[in-house]
Design a protein around this motif. Structure first.
Motif, PDB file in Angstrom:
ATOM      1  N   GLN A  25       0.977  -1.130   0.287  1.00  0.00           N
ATOM      2  CA  GLN A  25       0.088  -0.040   0.352  1.00  0.00           C
ATOM      3  C   GLN A  25       0.938   1.287   0.188  1.00  0.00           C
ATOM      4  OE1 GLN A  25      -2.323  -1.929   3.385  1.00  0.00           O
ATOM      5  NE2 GLN A  25      -4.115  -1.201   2.437  1.00  0.00           N
ATOM      6  N   PRO A  26       0.973   1.742  -0.886  1.00  0.00           N
ATOM      7  CA  PRO A  26       1.824   2.974  -1.522  1.00  0.00           C
ATOM      8  C   PRO A  26       2.357   4.368  -0.710  1.00  0.00           C
ATOM      9  CG  PRO A  26       0.790   2.517  -2.635  1.00  0.00           C
ATOM     10  CD  PRO A  26       0.749   1.978  -2.408  1.00  0.00           C
ATOM     11  N   TYR A  27       0.414   4.758  -0.314  1.00  0.00           N
ATOM     12  CA  TYR A  27      -0.044   5.833  -0.086  1.00  0.00           C
ATOM     13  C   TYR A  27      -0.463   6.117   2.009  1.00  0.00           C
ATOM     14  CZ  TYR A  27      -0.582   6.598  -5.151  1.00  0.00           C
ATOM     15  OH  TYR A  27      -0.325   6.741  -5.897  1.00  0.00           O
ATOM     16  N   ILE A  28      -0.164   4.746   2.394  1.00  0.00           N
ATOM     17  CA  ILE A  28      -0.555   4.663   3.553  1.00  0.00           C
ATOM     18  C   ILE A  28       0.491   5.613   4.364  1.00  0.00           C
ATOM     19  CG2 ILE A  28       0.244   2.427   4.176  1.00  0.00           C
ATOM     20  CD1 ILE A  28      -2.188   2.261   5.820  1.00  0.00           C
ATOM     21  N   ALA A  29       1.683   5.080   4.135  1.00  0.00           N
ATOM     22  CA  ALA A  29       2.969   6.178   5.088  1.00  0.00           C
ATOM     23  C   ALA A  29       2.085   7.240   5.606  1.00  0.00           C
ATOM     24  CB  ALA A  29       4.194   5.338   4.453  1.00  0.00           C
ATOM     25  N   ARG A  30       2.563   7.906   4.423  1.00  0.00           N
ATOM     26  CA  ARG A  30       2.479   9.308   3.949  1.00  0.00           C
ATOM     27  C   ARG A  30       0.668  10.102   4.898  1.00  0.00           C
ATOM     28  NH1 ARG A  30       4.487  13.048   4.914  1.00  0.00           N
ATOM     29  NH2 ARG A  30       6.064  12.299   3.262  1.00  0.00           N
ATOM     30  N   HIS A  31      -0.190   9.071   4.964  1.00  0.00           N
ATOM     31  CA  HIS A  31      -1.464   9.409   5.822  1.00  0.00           C
ATOM     32  C   HIS A  31      -1.030   9.268   7.420  1.00  0.00           C
ATOM     33  CE1 HIS A  31      -3.339   8.905   1.736  1.00  0.00           C
ATOM     34  NE2 HIS A  31      -4.589   9.579   1.998  1.00  0.00           N
ATOM     35  N   ILE A  32      -0.659   8.153   7.486  1.00  0.00           N
ATOM     36  CA  ILE A  32      -0.461   7.535   8.847  1.00  0.00           C
ATOM     37  C   ILE A  32       0.579   9.023   9.300  1.00  0.00           C
ATOM     38  CG2 ILE A  32       1.294   5.717  10.505  1.00  0.00           C
ATOM     39  CD1 ILE A  32       0.546   4.016   8.731  1.00  0.00           C
ATOM     40  N   ALA A  33       1.840   9.365   8.815  1.00  0.00           N
ATOM     41  CA  ALA A  33       2.414  10.276   8.709  1.00  0.00           C
ATOM     42  C   ALA A  33       1.436  11.787   9.883  1.00  0.00           C
ATOM     43  CB  ALA A  33       3.950  10.240   8.419  1.00  0.00           C
ATOM     44  N   ASN A  34       0.583  11.670   8.406  1.00  0.00           N
ATOM     45  CA  ASN A  34      -0.573  13.523   8.965  1.00  0.00           C
ATOM     46  C   ASN A  34      -0.854  13.461   9.606  1.00  0.00           C
ATOM     47  OD1 ASN A  34       1.385  14.237   6.644  1.00  0.00           O
ATOM     48  ND2 ASN A  34      -0.477  14.096   4.931  1.00  0.00           N
ATOM     49  N   LEU A  35      -1.589  11.589   9.827  1.00  0.00           N
ATOM     50  CA  LEU A  35      -2.639  11.757  11.618  1.00  0.00           C
ATOM     51  C   LEU A  35      -1.704  12.225  12.697  1.00  0.00           C
ATOM     52  CD1 LEU A  35      -5.815   9.970  11.914  1.00  0.00           C
ATOM     53  CD2 LEU A  35      -3.456   8.924  13.328  1.00  0.00           C
ATOM     54  N   HIS A  36      -0.511  11.753  12.347  1.00  0.00           N
ATOM     55  CA  HIS A  36       0.122  11.163  13.726  1.00  0.00           C
ATOM     56  C   HIS A  36       0.549  12.904  13.983  1.00  0.00           C
ATOM     57  CE1 HIS A  36       4.553  10.816  16.197  1.00  0.00           C
ATOM     58  NE2 HIS A  36       2.977  10.542  16.872  1.00  0.00           N
ATOM     59  N   THR A  37       1.076  13.855  12.862  1.00  0.00           N
ATOM     60  CA  THR A  37       0.971  15.186  13.328  1.00  0.00           C
ATOM     61  C   THR A  37       0.194  15.825  13.116  1.00  0.00           C
ATOM     62  OG1 THR A  37       3.083  15.258  11.748  1.00  0.00           O
ATOM     63  CG2 THR A  37       2.020  17.420  12.243  1.00  0.00           C
ATOM     64  N   GLY A  38      -1.060  15.500  12.538  1.00  0.00           N
ATOM     65  CA  GLY A  38      -2.207  16.209  12.869  1.00  0.00           C
ATOM     66  C   GLY A  38      -3.319  16.183  14.186  1.00  0.00           C
ATOM     67  N   PHE A  39      -3.041  14.456  15.150  1.00  0.00           N
ATOM     68  CA  PHE A  39      -3.897  14.431  16.588  1.00  0.00           C
ATOM     69  C   PHE A  39      -2.712  15.898  16.600  1.00  0.00           C
ATOM     70  CE2 PHE A  39      -1.888  12.476  20.022  1.00  0.00           C
ATOM     71  CZ  PHE A  39      -3.425  12.224  21.262  1.00  0.00           C
TER      72      PHE A  39
END
Length: 551
Positions: A287-301
């Motif tokens: 899943q090539p896009y999921i890492a960026r989503h996880i990182a953004n959720l971490h930062t956003g939280f």
């Protein structure tokens, strides 16, 4: 269904995680060595209000890539009374945001740069003449090892796609996010690195073992687990420092609680703002896009947490004070500014050790002054006070020396190593000054017991040499404690003390020949002269450190 090669999987996971953790440690230490002093000064001086403190926490943690190092420093500052609880919690809020940069780095597709970074870093570390290049070489090596370890972990997890048992276990995280939060918190407590567990989460998600929702819940749990470091660092500190560490846990735990309620909507918001479908699977099964989503959720939280809690930090501080009341810290050692937790941040530890040495210098100087008072007043209470201070000075010398020796075994810069050696030299000299002061009151005790009195001339000579010895010691210690070394200092008083001792000793022999004093009186007179001269010698040794002439 293919069988899983468990041995290969364990090797890949353990080896990859080991490389990741070591790379993270090396990168963080390299950054601290190259910029540690300035970062410590920023933390110490630029935390006048909660907004500035938050900004400082973000900047410092972004640079050194370790929220644990930042929070440990904060606990140390609070323990030393250099900042209040609200200031400390503001830095913690900022550190939570700063540490998310690691996840952002992991999300970039720069794994191919791992081996070149290691190669360049090793070349800089081994062959560069400038120490600064050595430190940046360590940063590059750590950076490369981090991504190499992450890649190995990803490859190690691939066989688990074919394990029905594991796929069902990970699917349960999607249906029960609370379970995922607990798992993320426990894993982070064990590994002692939120960055490492973020890496594991990214590896699991990228290989398709967990979906986006489960990965987000794991990340929330990792934010709770990372607070264990600060709380471990606070063990044995004063109540305010323990409150700062507990406040770190409280902020993250409360944040996770409200985020769990809105997790579905928050993940959707991150999904909208981040390019690519997090659940898209390519031909390789990744899943090539999921890492960026996880990182953004971490930062956003953590950014959302920052804005929610910054206005109410004073309320959080009061809650922490209620939960951890003032009942003493249970410490019976003599140290005030030092804790074992500071070993992880050498530059800050040296700064705190210097404050401890400065405190010890004040005690040694007080002993020398009290030895004069005891000699002229013959007051037993003053003599007892000198003996009490001698016990404290001896304990300080032992504890600080032990701490500095342990610190010297860590990976430290050349400048830090030189300062450690200077501190050890000064510690020895201060302890000896205390010893000579105690010797003087012991001789005074003998004078009292024997009922011996010096002649008026001898008392005048004692008054003169005491005055010069104390003045010289006071000036040297003031110059040392002012910092900004090396600097020029007037050492003429040390020569004056030596000349006085010789002249007064000759005068004593003349009095002895004339029958003006007894042999026993003369011996005690010379012994006190010798100890004052030796105290001056130790002060001169410290003056050499001040002037940068110590070997």
């Amino acid at each position: 269904m293919e069988s899983v090669n468990w041995l290969a999987l364990i090797y890949g996971l353990v080896g990859g995680l080991g490389l990741f953790l070591y790379g993270m440690k090396m990168m963080s230490e390299g950054l601290q060595k190259s910029a540690g002093s300035s970062l410590r000064n920023i933390l110490e001086k630029l935390t006048t209000n909660r907004v500035v403190g938050t900004f400082v926490g973000v900047v410092v943690t972004t640079i050194i890539q370790s929220s644990s190092a930042t929070t440990v420093m904060v606990v140390g500052f609070v323990n030393a009374g250099l900042m209040n609880l609200v200031q400390a919690l503001s830095i913690v809020l900022g550190a939570n945001v700063g540490t998310t940069v690691t996840a952002q780095l992991i999300a970039f597709k720069i794994g191919k740069l791992a081996l070149p970074a290691i190669g360049i870093g090793v070349f800089m570390r081994m062959f560069a003449g400038n120490k600064k290049y050595h430190y940046w070489g360590e940063v590059l090596i750590g950076f490369g090892l981090l991504f190499l370890g992450l890649q190995i972990m990803k490859e190690g997890f691939v066989p688990l796609r074919h394990s029905v048992l594991f796929r069902e276990a990970f699917v349960s995280f999607s249906h029960n996010p609370i379970l995922a939060v607990v798992a993320g918190a426990v894993l982070t407590m064990i590994v002692q690195s939120s960055s490492a567990t973020i890496g594991i989460t990214v590896a699991l998600a990228t290989t398709g073992l967990i979906d986006y929702y489960a990965a987000c819940a794991l990340v929330l749990g990792e934010n709770i687990g990372t607070t264990i470091t600060a709380n471990l660092a606070a063990i044995g500190t004063n109540p305010t420092a323990r409150r700062a560490a507990f406040g770190h846990f409280l902020i993250n735990a409360l944040g996770v609680c409200y985020m769990l309620v809105f997790l579905k909507y928050f993940t959707q918001a991150v999904d909208v703002m981040t390019p690519g479908d997090p659940n898209f699977i390519n031909a390789d099964g990744n899943q090539p896009y999921i890492a960026r989503h996880i990182a953004n959720l971490h930062t956003g939280f953590n950014i959302v947490n920052l804005f929610i809690f910054m206005p109410v930090l004073h309320i959080l501080a009061r809650i922490c004070e209620k939960i951890i009341p003032d009942k003493g810290n249970g410490r019976d050692d003599a140290l005030v500014f030092l804790d074992d937790c500071l070993i992880e941040t050498p530059d800050f530890a040296v700064s705190q050790a210097r404050k401890e040495v400065s405190r010890m210098s004040a005690l040694s100087l007080e002993m020398l002054k009290l030895s004069r008072d005891a000699f002229f007043t013959r007051d037993q209470k003053v003599i007892e006070k000198v003996h009490e201070l001698e016990d404290t000075v001896d304990l300080l010398e032992k504890d600080i020396s032990t701490f500095l020796v342990r610190l010297n075994q860590e990976q430290i810069s050349a400048n830090t190593s030189r300062e450690l050696n200077s501190l050890l030299h000064v510690l020895h000299d201060l302890e000896k000054i205390g010893d000579y002061a105690e010797n003087i009151v012991n001789y005074t005790d003998k004078l009292i017991e024997s009922g011996i009195r010096f002649t008026g001339e001898a008392m005048q000579e004692m008054e003169e040499i005491f005055e010069v010895a104390i003045r010289f010691t006071e000036n040297v210690m003031a110059a040392y404690n002012a910092g900004g070394l090396p600097k020029e200092i007037d050492t003429e008083d040390e020569n004056t003390i030596d000349k006085m001792r010789k002249r007064f000793k000759k005068n004593h022999l003349d009095r002895l020949q004339n029958g003006a004093c007894s042999v026993e009186t003369g011996i005690l007179f010379v012994d006190i002269l010798n100890n004052l001269e030796k105290a001056g010698d130790q002060a001169f040794n410290i003056a050499q450190v001040v002037m940068g002439e110590d070997s």
